[in-house]
Design an enzyme around this catalytic site. Structure first.
Site, PDB file in Angstrom:
ATOM      1  N   ARG A  88      30.192 -50.074 -13.648  1.00 58.14           N
ATOM      2  CA  ARG A  88      31.531 -50.910 -12.416  1.00 58.14           C
ATOM      3  C   ARG A  88      31.582 -51.408 -11.218  1.00 58.14           C
ATOM      4  O   ARG A  88      32.430 -51.773 -10.652  1.00 58.14           O
ATOM      5  CB  ARG A  88      31.683 -48.703 -11.960  1.00 58.14           C
ATOM      6  CG  ARG A  88      32.373 -47.628 -13.296  1.00 58.14           C
ATOM      7  CD  ARG A  88      31.731 -46.310 -12.646  1.00 58.14           C
ATOM      8  NE  ARG A  88      30.371 -46.624 -13.755  1.00 58.14           N
ATOM      9  CZ  ARG A  88      29.660 -46.482 -14.985  1.00 58.14           C
ATOM     10  NH1 ARG A  88      31.468 -45.829 -15.689  1.00 58.14           N
ATOM     11  NH2 ARG A  88      29.124 -45.999 -15.412  1.00 58.14           N
ATOM     12  N   THR A  89      30.096 -51.254 -10.178  1.00 60.06           N
ATOM     13  CA  THR A  89      29.849 -51.478 -10.012  1.00 60.06           C
ATOM     14  C   THR A  89      30.542 -53.198  -9.273  1.00 60.06           C
ATOM     15  O   THR A  89      31.728 -54.002  -8.832  1.00 60.06           O
ATOM     16  CB  THR A  89      28.624 -51.638  -8.140  1.00 60.06           C
ATOM     17  OG1 THR A  89      28.892 -50.249  -8.281  1.00 60.06           O
ATOM     18  CG2 THR A  89      29.138 -52.661  -6.713  1.00 60.06           C
ATOM     19  N   LYS A 134      10.460 -64.986  -9.014  1.00 62.50           N
ATOM     20  CA  LYS A 134       8.938 -65.955  -9.096  1.00 62.50           C
ATOM     21  C   LYS A 134       8.197 -65.688  -7.326  1.00 62.50           C
ATOM     22  O   LYS A 134       8.247 -66.137  -6.687  1.00 62.50           O
ATOM     23  CB  LYS A 134       9.796 -66.978  -9.008  1.00 62.50           C
ATOM     24  CG  LYS A 134       9.531 -67.659 -10.206  1.00 62.50           C
ATOM     25  CD  LYS A 134      10.531 -69.465 -10.252  1.00 62.50           C
ATOM     26  CE  LYS A 134      11.056 -69.759 -11.499  1.00 62.50           C
ATOM     27  NZ  LYS A 134      12.353 -70.667 -11.456  1.00 62.50           N
ATOM     28  N   ARG A 189      23.334 -55.510  -5.227  1.00 58.77           N
ATOM     29  CA  ARG A 189      22.729 -54.351  -4.858  1.00 58.77           C
ATOM     30  C   ARG A 189      21.622 -54.565  -5.327  1.00 58.77           C
ATOM     31  O   ARG A 189      20.781 -55.648  -5.900  1.00 58.77           O
ATOM     32  CB  ARG A 189      23.824 -53.766  -6.836  1.00 58.77           C
ATOM     33  CG  ARG A 189      23.202 -53.162  -6.743  1.00 58.77           C
ATOM     34  CD  ARG A 189      23.295 -52.459  -8.225  1.00 58.77           C
ATOM     35  NE  ARG A 189      24.521 -51.089  -8.091  1.00 58.77           N
ATOM     36  CZ  ARG A 189      24.887 -50.262  -8.263  1.00 58.77           C
ATOM     37  NH1 ARG A 189      24.969 -50.509  -9.927  1.00 58.77           N
ATOM     38  NH2 ARG A 189      26.604 -49.740  -7.696  1.00 58.77           N
ATOM     39  N   HIS A 208      25.674 -46.600  -0.312  1.00 56.79           N
ATOM     40  CA  HIS A 208      26.655 -46.739  -1.149  1.00 56.79           C
ATOM     41  C   HIS A 208      28.251 -47.552  -0.635  1.00 56.79           C
ATOM     42  O   HIS A 208      28.748 -46.126  -0.827  1.00 56.79           O
ATOM     43  CB  HIS A 208      26.505 -46.265  -2.488  1.00 56.79           C
ATOM     44  CG  HIS A 208      26.707 -47.032  -3.430  1.00 56.79           C
ATOM     45  ND1 HIS A 208      27.985 -48.745  -3.447  1.00 56.79           N
ATOM     46  CD2 HIS A 208      26.336 -47.291  -5.385  1.00 56.79           C
ATOM     47  CE1 HIS A 208      28.164 -48.470  -5.594  1.00 56.79           C
ATOM     48  NE2 HIS A 208      27.395 -47.531  -6.049  1.00 56.79           N
TER      49      HIS A 208
HETATM   50  C1  NCD Z   1      25.857 -44.938  -8.758  1.00 57.18           C
HETATM   51  C2  NCD Z   1      24.800 -46.111  -7.771  1.00 57.18           C
HETATM   52  O1  NCD Z   1      24.200 -47.389  -8.735  1.00 57.18           O
HETATM   53  O2  NCD Z   1      24.050 -44.840  -7.217  1.00 57.18           O
HETATM   54  N1  NCD Z   1      26.629 -45.868 -10.024  1.00 57.18           N
HETATM   55  C3  NCD Z   1      27.786 -46.404  -9.649  1.00 57.18           C
HETATM   56  O3  NCD Z   1      28.187 -47.337  -8.285  1.00 57.18           O
HETATM   57  N2  NCD Z   1      29.066 -45.548  -9.966  1.00 57.18           N
HETATM   58  C4  NCD Z   1      25.564 -44.114  -9.224  1.00 57.18           C
HETATM   59  C5  NCD Z   1      24.625 -43.255 -10.156  1.00 57.18           C
HETATM   60  O4  NCD Z   1      24.063 -44.327 -10.475  1.00 57.18           O
HETATM   61  O5  NCD Z   1      24.382 -42.491 -10.330  1.00 57.18           O
END
Ligand code: NCD
Length: 305
Positions: free
Chosen positions: A56-57, A86, A107, A135
């Site tokens: 999703r992100t 590396k 991320r 997040h």
């Molecule tokens: C979440 C995350 O990456 O923290 N996912 C997301 O971005 N919707 C939740 C998860 O992975 O449990």
């Protein structure tokens, strides 16, 4: 005012900025449904650097950027496919991206990686998930959906399950909601996944009340049920994860007339049965769609007043 960075959820304690983003998301959603968003980011390149799995992100930010007329360059599986494999430092990677893109979304599994990246970035930077703690963009759209579907962000009882120790989405959303008056949080988890004391202190210092329990029955009293999978990748001992993964599972018979909305940041694994999806208050897929517009609003605010 333009946003320079989206680094953590604490920066939205000033609700004016959050309200601007939420109303901009409404406006962009309406544009999208009426022929498309205005391509205000035409000519911009957005870089997406993902050192941890994401559906999703990464894809909702990509969709939002494309809808606004920007172009994207993306790196998935960065721990394997980039020079991080590396041994390249975060700072050196970001130094390169400063020349390749007009904004960076990253991320990373390491706590604090976002702070380092933002310090090295000379272009706007968005934290797309930082270790087990942050997040912020997820919390911004979780709050958008709560406001849209429950009608307010204050005086709510929110039950969070089931891994408040390691879930960055629970942490970011609870911190954000603790800045609104009259909110009460119940954290439901096994005893070894209880919320960290510093996190509970932060919530209480902000004025929220909190309790903790191992009993999922406490979900029956809450306005919002915020579920999240046990964070498998953050367990140091896999046997413990296997032992706990089936302990909590939300099923339709547990839902009461007090419950107004069920959220989950997704992916959903064991913690919510698929039968729950049919309930009108199951809001997690609607929430994920709202995420495109809230993320579009954030991208918009990086470049336009
Ligand atoms: C979440 C995350 O990456 O923290 N996912 C997301 O971005 N919707 C939740 C998860 O992975 O449990």
């Amino acid at each position: 005012m333009k946003l320079k960075n989206v680094l953590n959820i604490e920066q939205f304690a000033d609700h004016a900025v959050l309200e601007q983003i939420h109303s901009l998301a409404d406006k962009l959603m309406a544009q999208d449904k009426n022929g498309g968003m205005e391509p205000v980011l035409k000519g911009k390149i957005i870089a997406l650097l993902f050192f941890e799995p994401s559906t999703r992100t990464r894809l909702s930010f990509s969709s939002a950027a494309l809808k606004l007329g920007a172009q994207i360059i993306t790196m998935e599986n960065g721990m394997v496919s980039s020079s991080a494999a590396k041994g390249e430092s975060i700072e050196d990677t970001i130094e390169m991206l400063n020349g390749y893109a007009d904004a960076i979304i990253m991320r990373h599994p390491m706590e604090g990686a976002s702070k380092r990246a933002a310090a090295a970035a000379t272009v706007p930077y968005i934290n797309g998930g930082d270790g087990g703690k942050e997040h912020p963009t997820q919390a911004l759209y979780d709050a958008y959906t709560i406001h849209k579907e429950v009608g307010r962000l204050d005086n709510l009882h929110i039950a969070f399950g089931f891994d408040p120790l390691q879930s960055r989405t629970i942490r970011s959303l609870a911190i954000l909601l603790s800045t609104y008056a009259g909110n009460h949080f119940t954290f439901v988890s096994p005893s070894n996944l209880r919320a960290a004391p510093d996190f509970l202190k932060q919530l209480r210092d902000n004025g929220a009340t909190c309790d903790e329990t191992e009993d999922i029955k406490t979900f029956s009293d809450a306005d919002v049920l915020y579920t999240n999978r046990l964070q498998e990748e953050r367990f140091s001992d896999h046997a413990t994860f296997e032992k706990l993964r089936h302990v909590y599972r939300l099923t339709p018979d547990m839902i009461t007339s007090k419950n107004k909305l069920i959220l989950n940041p997704l992916p959903r694994i064991d913690e919510v049965s698929v039968e729950v999806d049919k309930l009108p208050i199951a809001g997690y897929f609607r929430n994920a769609r709202n995420g495109v517009y809230v993320r579009a609003a954030l991208l918009y605010k990086l470049f336009i007043d």
